[in-house]
Design a protein around this motif. Structure first.
Motif, PDB file in Angstrom:
ATOM      1  N   VAL A  24     -29.673  45.130  43.442  1.00 10.87           N
ATOM      2  CA  VAL A  24     -29.395  45.756  44.737  1.00 10.87           C
ATOM      3  C   VAL A  24     -30.276  45.145  45.824  1.00 10.87           C
ATOM      4  O   VAL A  24     -29.829  44.960  46.955  1.00 10.87           O
ATOM      5  N   GLY A  25     -31.483  44.771  45.479  1.00 13.17           N
ATOM      6  CA  GLY A  25     -32.388  44.149  46.437  1.00 13.17           C
ATOM      7  C   GLY A  25     -31.886  42.815  46.965  1.00 13.17           C
ATOM      8  O   GLY A  25     -32.309  42.372  48.035  1.00 13.17           O
ATOM      9  N   GLU A  26     -30.972  42.187  46.241  1.00  8.57           N
ATOM     10  CA  GLU A  26     -30.411  40.904  46.667  1.00  8.57           C
ATOM     11  C   GLU A  26     -29.209  41.043  47.594  1.00  8.57           C
ATOM     12  O   GLU A  26     -28.728  40.057  48.148  1.00  8.57           O
ATOM     13  N   VAL A  27     -28.740  42.275  47.789  1.00  7.16           N
ATOM     14  CA  VAL A  27     -27.597  42.511  48.681  1.00  7.16           C
ATOM     15  C   VAL A  27     -28.023  42.225  50.122  1.00  7.16           C
ATOM     16  O   VAL A  27     -29.095  42.657  50.559  1.00  7.16           O
ATOM     17  N   ALA A  28     -27.185  41.501  50.845  1.00  6.86           N
ATOM     18  CA  ALA A  28     -27.476  41.182  52.247  1.00  6.86           C
ATOM     19  C   ALA A  28     -27.680  42.459  53.057  1.00  6.86           C
ATOM     20  O   ALA A  28     -26.869  43.385  52.984  1.00  6.86           O
ATOM     21  N   GLY A  29     -28.777  42.507  53.797  1.00  6.67           N
ATOM     22  CA  GLY A  29     -29.066  43.650  54.655  1.00  6.67           C
ATOM     23  C   GLY A  29     -29.956  44.700  54.028  1.00  6.67           C
ATOM     24  O   GLY A  29     -30.449  45.589  54.711  1.00  6.67           O
ATOM     25  N   VAL A  30     -30.189  44.622  52.718  1.00  2.00           N
ATOM     26  CA  VAL A  30     -31.034  45.601  52.039  1.00  2.00           C
ATOM     27  C   VAL A  30     -32.500  45.194  52.192  1.00  2.00           C
ATOM     28  O   VAL A  30     -32.865  44.063  51.904  1.00  2.00           O
ATOM     29  N   SER A  31     -33.327  46.138  52.667  1.00  3.69           N
ATOM     30  CA  SER A  31     -34.751  45.842  52.834  1.00  3.69           C
ATOM     31  C   SER A  31     -35.619  46.557  51.808  1.00  3.69           C
ATOM     32  O   SER A  31     -36.740  46.131  51.557  1.00  3.69           O
ATOM     33  N   ALA A  32     -35.108  47.653  51.216  1.00  6.75           N
ATOM     34  CA  ALA A  32     -35.879  48.384  50.211  1.00  6.75           C
ATOM     35  C   ALA A  32     -34.944  49.124  49.266  1.00  6.75           C
ATOM     36  O   ALA A  32     -33.877  49.585  49.669  1.00  6.75           O
ATOM     37  N   VAL A  33     -35.374  49.223  48.003  1.00  5.63           N
ATOM     38  CA  VAL A  33     -34.611  49.955  46.984  1.00  5.63           C
ATOM     39  C   VAL A  33     -35.597  50.813  46.206  1.00  5.63           C
ATOM     40  O   VAL A  33     -36.584  50.304  45.687  1.00  5.63           O
ATOM     41  N   ASP A  34     -35.331  52.110  46.145  1.00  9.25           N
ATOM     42  CA  ASP A  34     -36.152  53.027  45.348  1.00  9.25           C
ATOM     43  C   ASP A  34     -35.258  53.664  44.293  1.00  9.25           C
ATOM     44  O   ASP A  34     -34.210  54.223  44.622  1.00  9.25           O
ATOM     45  N   VAL A  35     -35.681  53.578  43.038  1.00 11.80           N
ATOM     46  CA  VAL A  35     -34.893  54.103  41.928  1.00 11.80           C
ATOM     47  C   VAL A  35     -35.706  55.171  41.209  1.00 11.80           C
ATOM     48  O   VAL A  35     -36.872  54.968  40.884  1.00 11.80           O
ATOM     49  N   THR A  36     -35.087  56.333  40.975  1.00  8.76           N
ATOM     50  CA  THR A  36     -35.704  57.404  40.202  1.00  8.76           C
ATOM     51  C   THR A  36     -34.940  57.536  38.895  1.00  8.76           C
ATOM     52  O   THR A  36     -33.786  57.985  38.885  1.00  8.76           O
ATOM     53  N   LEU A  37     -35.572  57.122  37.807  1.00  6.59           N
ATOM     54  CA  LEU A  37     -34.910  57.098  36.506  1.00  6.59           C
ATOM     55  C   LEU A  37     -34.451  58.488  36.071  1.00  6.59           C
ATOM     56  O   LEU A  37     -33.331  58.651  35.591  1.00  6.59           O
ATOM     57  N   GLU A  38     -35.309  59.492  36.236  1.00  9.13           N
ATOM     58  CA  GLU A  38     -35.016  60.837  35.736  1.00  9.13           C
ATOM     59  C   GLU A  38     -33.737  61.426  36.320  1.00  9.13           C
ATOM     60  O   GLU A  38     -33.021  62.160  35.640  1.00  9.13           O
ATOM     61  N   THR A  39     -33.437  61.118  37.573  1.00 19.10           N
ATOM     62  CA  THR A  39     -32.261  61.697  38.227  1.00 19.10           C
ATOM     63  C   THR A  39     -31.117  60.696  38.385  1.00 19.10           C
ATOM     64  O   THR A  39     -30.025  61.078  38.811  1.00 19.10           O
ATOM     65  N   GLY A  40     -31.387  59.423  38.108  1.00 23.27           N
ATOM     66  CA  GLY A  40     -30.382  58.398  38.314  1.00 23.27           C
ATOM     67  C   GLY A  40     -30.151  58.097  39.783  1.00 23.27           C
ATOM     68  O   GLY A  40     -29.148  57.531  40.173  1.00 23.27           O
ATOM     69  N   SER A  41     -31.118  58.478  40.607  1.00 20.24           N
ATOM     70  CA  SER A  41     -30.997  58.326  42.051  1.00 20.24           C
ATOM     71  C   SER A  41     -31.450  56.941  42.502  1.00 20.24           C
ATOM     72  O   SER A  41     -32.491  56.451  42.076  1.00 20.24           O
ATOM     73  N   VAL A  42     -30.647  56.336  43.382  1.00 17.95           N
ATOM     74  CA  VAL A  42     -30.985  55.043  43.966  1.00 17.95           C
ATOM     75  C   VAL A  42     -30.903  55.202  45.483  1.00 17.95           C
ATOM     76  O   VAL A  42     -29.838  55.515  46.019  1.00 17.95           O
ATOM     77  N   GLN A  43     -32.031  55.005  46.147  1.00 14.57           N
ATOM     78  CA  GLN A  43     -32.071  55.080  47.611  1.00 14.57           C
ATOM     79  C   GLN A  43     -32.183  53.663  48.160  1.00 14.57           C
ATOM     80  O   GLN A  43     -33.090  52.917  47.780  1.00 14.57           O
ATOM     81  N   VAL A  44     -31.251  53.316  49.038  1.00 18.10           N
ATOM     82  CA  VAL A  44     -31.192  51.968  49.592  1.00 18.10           C
ATOM     83  C   VAL A  44     -31.451  52.055  51.100  1.00 18.10           C
ATOM     84  O   VAL A  44     -30.820  52.844  51.798  1.00 18.10           O
ATOM     85  N   THR A  45     -32.374  51.232  51.571  1.00 12.75           N
ATOM     86  CA  THR A  45     -32.721  51.183  52.986  1.00 12.75           C
ATOM     87  C   THR A  45     -32.414  49.788  53.513  1.00 12.75           C
ATOM     88  O   THR A  45     -32.683  48.794  52.835  1.00 12.75           O
ATOM     89  N   GLY A  46     -31.872  49.728  54.710  1.00  9.60           N
ATOM     90  CA  GLY A  46     -31.603  48.432  55.318  1.00  9.60           C
ATOM     91  C   GLY A  46     -30.637  48.544  56.467  1.00  9.60           C
ATOM     92  O   GLY A  46     -30.391  49.631  56.993  1.00  9.60           O
TER      93      GLY A  46
END
Length: 67
Positions: A24-46
């Motif tokens: 996900v970090g390699e996607v154009a326009g993405v500046s940050a990726v935070d992943v929480t394993l316990e909840t399966g949550s992925v927060q993408v900033t960019g």
């Protein structure tokens, strides 16, 4: 700057987290990726990234976006 949250299924360990962050970090326009394993949550900033591009990156990593 946009912040979007996704739920990813199939992640079970820290290697999974690393794989998703890397792809996900390699996607154009993405500046940050935070992943929480316990909840399966992925927060993408960019700016300028699309849901489709993030979902494709998650799929490339071997997982699935469920919401």
């Amino acid at each position: 700057m946009a912040i979007k949250n996704y739920t990813v299924e199939g992640m079970t360990c820290e290697h999974c987290v690393s794989s998703v962050k890397e792809e996900v970090g390699e996607v154009a326009g993405v500046s940050a990726v935070d992943v929480t394993l316990e909840t399966g949550s992925v927060q993408v900033t960019g700016e300028g990234f699309t849901d489709e591009a993030v979902e494709a990156a998650v799929t490339e990593a071997g997982y699935k976006v469920v919401s």
